[in-house]
Write an enzyme that holds these catalytic residues in place. Structure first.
Site, PDB file in Angstrom:
ATOM      1  N   ARG A 203       0.739  -0.861  -0.048  1.00 38.63           N
ATOM      2  CA  ARG A 203      -0.241  -0.487  -0.287  1.00 38.63           C
ATOM      3  C   ARG A 203       0.932   1.092  -0.045  1.00 38.63           C
ATOM      4  O   ARG A 203       0.831   2.411  -0.323  1.00 38.63           O
ATOM      5  CB  ARG A 203      -1.013  -0.483   1.433  1.00 38.63           C
ATOM      6  CG  ARG A 203      -2.171   1.100   1.212  1.00 38.63           C
ATOM      7  CD  ARG A 203      -3.263   1.002   1.713  1.00 38.63           C
ATOM      8  NE  ARG A 203      -2.763  -0.235   3.260  1.00 38.63           N
ATOM      9  CZ  ARG A 203      -2.832   0.551   3.892  1.00 38.63           C
ATOM     10  NH1 ARG A 203      -2.579   1.275   4.207  1.00 38.63           N
ATOM     11  NH2 ARG A 203      -2.812  -0.677   5.470  1.00 38.63           N
TER      12      ARG A 203
ATOM     13  N   LYS B  11      -8.806   3.624 -19.264  1.00 34.83           N
ATOM     14  CA  LYS B  11      -9.365   3.654 -21.390  1.00 34.83           C
ATOM     15  C   LYS B  11      -8.151   3.164 -22.027  1.00 34.83           C
ATOM     16  O   LYS B  11      -7.977   2.949 -22.260  1.00 34.83           O
ATOM     17  CB  LYS B  11     -10.116   5.044 -21.290  1.00 34.83           C
ATOM     18  CG  LYS B  11     -11.322   5.450 -19.733  1.00 34.83           C
ATOM     19  CD  LYS B  11     -12.453   4.543 -20.552  1.00 34.83           C
ATOM     20  CE  LYS B  11     -12.868   4.612 -19.419  1.00 34.83           C
ATOM     21  NZ  LYS B  11     -12.899   4.735 -18.068  1.00 34.83           N
TER      22      LYS B  11
ATOM     23  N   TYR C 182     -16.768  13.833 -17.095  1.00 30.06           N
ATOM     24  CA  TYR C 182     -17.885  12.411 -16.538  1.00 30.06           C
ATOM     25  C   TYR C 182     -18.726  12.453 -15.414  1.00 30.06           C
ATOM     26  O   TYR C 182     -18.456  12.944 -14.227  1.00 30.06           O
ATOM     27  CB  TYR C 182     -16.123  11.423 -16.385  1.00 30.06           C
ATOM     28  CG  TYR C 182     -16.374   9.962 -15.718  1.00 30.06           C
ATOM     29  CD1 TYR C 182     -17.317   9.017 -16.631  1.00 30.06           C
ATOM     30  CD2 TYR C 182     -16.636   9.891 -14.600  1.00 30.06           C
ATOM     31  CE1 TYR C 182     -17.876   8.227 -16.565  1.00 30.06           C
ATOM     32  CE2 TYR C 182     -16.841   8.637 -14.381  1.00 30.06           C
ATOM     33  CZ  TYR C 182     -17.539   7.651 -14.952  1.00 30.06           C
ATOM     34  OH  TYR C 182     -18.157   6.565 -14.630  1.00 30.06           O
TER      35      TYR C 182
ATOM     36  N   ASP D  11      -8.804  16.620 -16.409  1.00 29.32           N
ATOM     37  CA  ASP D  11      -8.542  15.413 -17.281  1.00 29.32           C
ATOM     38  C   ASP D  11      -8.448  14.876 -18.792  1.00 29.32           C
ATOM     39  O   ASP D  11      -9.375  15.629 -19.642  1.00 29.32           O
ATOM     40  CB  ASP D  11     -10.383  14.200 -16.918  1.00 29.32           C
ATOM     41  CG  ASP D  11     -10.883  13.065 -17.197  1.00 29.32           C
ATOM     42  OD1 ASP D  11      -9.742  12.516 -18.161  1.00 29.32           O
ATOM     43  OD2 ASP D  11     -11.357  12.798 -16.184  1.00 29.32           O
TER      44      ASP D  11
HETATM   45  C1  PLP Z   1     -13.172  11.321 -18.654  1.00 32.08           C
HETATM   46  C2  PLP Z   1     -13.138  10.294 -17.711  1.00 32.08           C
HETATM   47  N1  PLP Z   1     -12.759  10.669 -16.292  1.00 32.08           N
HETATM   48  C3  PLP Z   1     -12.709   9.497 -15.161  1.00 32.08           C
HETATM   49  C4  PLP Z   1     -12.757   8.455 -15.651  1.00 32.08           C
HETATM   50  C5  PLP Z   1     -13.454   7.413 -14.265  1.00 32.08           C
HETATM   51  O1  PLP Z   1     -12.401   6.540 -14.446  1.00 32.08           O
HETATM   52  P1  PLP Z   1     -12.171   5.025 -13.798  1.00 32.08           P
HETATM   53  O2  PLP Z   1     -13.850   4.373 -14.650  1.00 32.08           O
HETATM   54  O3  PLP Z   1     -11.459   3.942 -14.232  1.00 32.08           O
HETATM   55  O4  PLP Z   1     -12.714   5.324 -12.515  1.00 32.08           O
HETATM   56  C6  PLP Z   1     -14.000   7.887 -16.371  1.00 32.08           C
HETATM   57  C7  PLP Z   1     -14.601   6.604 -16.453  1.00 32.08           C
HETATM   58  O5  PLP Z   1     -15.516   6.635 -17.515  1.00 32.08           O
HETATM   59  C8  PLP Z   1     -13.834   9.001 -17.721  1.00 32.08           C
HETATM   60  O6  PLP Z   1     -14.306   8.734 -18.832  1.00 32.08           O
END
Ligand code: PLP
Length: 404
Positions: free
Chosen positions: A67, A211, A121, A186
């Site tokens: 961890r 992704k 998101y 992001d």
């Molecule tokens: C643009 C974006 N940011 C953050 C996330 C969250 O990521 P995670 O699903 O790996 O927790 C997603 C998930 O779809 C996303 O599309």
């Protein structure tokens, strides 16, 4: 590496692997240890303080406990930081865990106010809107950022291209509005292949590694790339909340980086072909794609981003038609997530953006399409038959409605 300034493809292949030859191996060893031998009590305590306090493991120190530190995770972090042009990477069990760690660090520092630009998101929107972690949010547009700042604002959050409508945000304008307040971007949709937000004034880059970076639909992971100072603030939060990346997932994510530039460019090329085809379809009201006419008024593709990416959205005008198209796809999988080698389609208002406030939710007719590595003509053929199938369903419904 031989050249002075290796290109992104070279770095993607080699980053985080500089010591492999000296180790006598060709690929990174996978260390699954959950705990590590301690040379003695005092040295163990010192190592614990070093890592729980936010530092990296020092040469020769025990890693103490997974961890706190894990070699394969550290390799992946180093590689991603290299690609993003940041000082440090900090990896997490998911993208949401990465965002949570930043928000908790802000709360811990007595700066719990967040200024955020929609769309984000759905999960990020939900986390901010609910204030679950002790933050409070002001939603604004880019021009409103400066006015939205308060004395305890700890973070400005933006996403570009944004999920799911592919809106683009001018990062230099965001940084100007934020003044000295840290900006989190992001970068999941663009990846460092197409956009490096730290070069445009961002403080922290966030990825859902799940992704494009991992890229094969078999890893759930998140990561931040930032300054050493911010990494030192974030690591203790990760250590204490335990949202760590598993070493096997770190291995797969690190391997995914090696083909990232190739995949992103190939998927982007197909996305462009598909966007043009969709734009010519009478049944499609709008194509939302940074490379489509009218979608990039500020001219950010070619300046901030080197290309429009491999995700697009199409507006079919109504929930019923969008749902029918998604459910009629055969080659393209109807599933959430994006950025993998196979094409995925999903209905944001009903799924990924379901928790978003109704007035900020994407239109009910919008579908998000993540374009994979299949032959683009095959994806087009599948979309064509799905649109036709949706038309047949619609005709049948109208006939039924007229009879009852
Ligand atoms: C643009 C974006 N940011 C953050 C996330 C969250 O990521 P995670 O699903 O790996 O927790 C997603 C998930 O779809 C996303 O599309």
């Amino acid at each position: 590496m031989t050249s002075q300034h290796p290109g992104v493809d070279t770095r993607a292949v080699h980053a985080g692997r500089a010591d492999l030859t000296a180790l006598g191996v060709h690929v990174p060893p996978i260390d699954l240890s959950s705990t590590y031998p301690l040379p003695d009590v005092e040295a163990g305590g010192e190592a614990y303080d070093q890592m729980a306090g936010g530092g990296e493991r020092l040469e020769g120190q025990s890693a103490v406990y997974q961890r706190l530190w894990s070699p394969g995770v550290a390799r992946f972090e180093e590689a991603l930081a290299d690609l993003e042009g940041g000082e440090a990477g900090v990896a997490f069990a998911s993208g949401m865990a990465a965002l949570s760690a930043v928000l908790l660090a802000c709360v811990g520092a007595g700066t719990p106010h967040v200024v955020a630009v929609r769309p984000l998101y759905g999960g990020s929107d939900h986390l901010l809107a609910t204030g679950l972690l002790g933050t409070r949010v002001t939603w604004t547009d880019v021009d409103g950022i400066a006015d939205a700042l308060e004395p305890d604002t700890g973070l400005v959050v933006v996403e570009t291209p944004a999920n799911p409508t592919l809106d683009l945000v001018d990062l230099r304008a965001v940084a100007r509005g934020a003044g000295g307040v840290p900006v989190l971007v992001d970068n999941t949709f663009a990846t460092p292949v197409l956009q490096r937000p730290l070069e445009h004034g961002a403080t922290i880059v966030l990825h859902s590694v799940t992704k494009f970076l991992a890229g094969h639909g078999d890893v759930l992971a998140g990561a931040l790339v930032t300054s050493d100072a911010w990494a030192e603030r974030i690591r203790p939060v990760r250590a204490v909340t335990g949202a760590v990346l598993h070493p096997l997932s770190a291995y797969l994510a690190h391997r995914g980086l090696q083909t990232l530039p190739l995949r992103v460019r190939a998927q982007q090329e197909s996305a462009q072909v598909i966007a043009w085809w969709l734009a010519g379809k009478a049944d499609v009201q709008r194509v939302l794609y940074p490379g489509a006419p009218g979608c990039d008024p500020a001219g950010l593709v070619g300046t901030q981003m080197s290309g429009p990416g491999a995700v697009l959205a199409l507006d079919l005008g109504s929930y019923r038609r969008a749902a029918a198209v998604a459910q009629s796809c055969r080659l393209v999988t109807h599933a959430v997530s994006l950025g993998g080698v196979d094409s995925l389609v999903q209905h944001p208002a009903a799924l990924t953006h379901r928790p978003v406030a109704e007035d900020a939710r994407p239109a009910a007719g919008i579908l998000r399409l993540s374009v994979g590595l299949e032959t683009p003509e095959d994806i087009i053929a599948d979309l064509e038959q799905a649109i036709l199938a949706a038309n047949v369903l619609e005709d049948q419904r109208q006939e039924h409605d007229s009879l009852v």
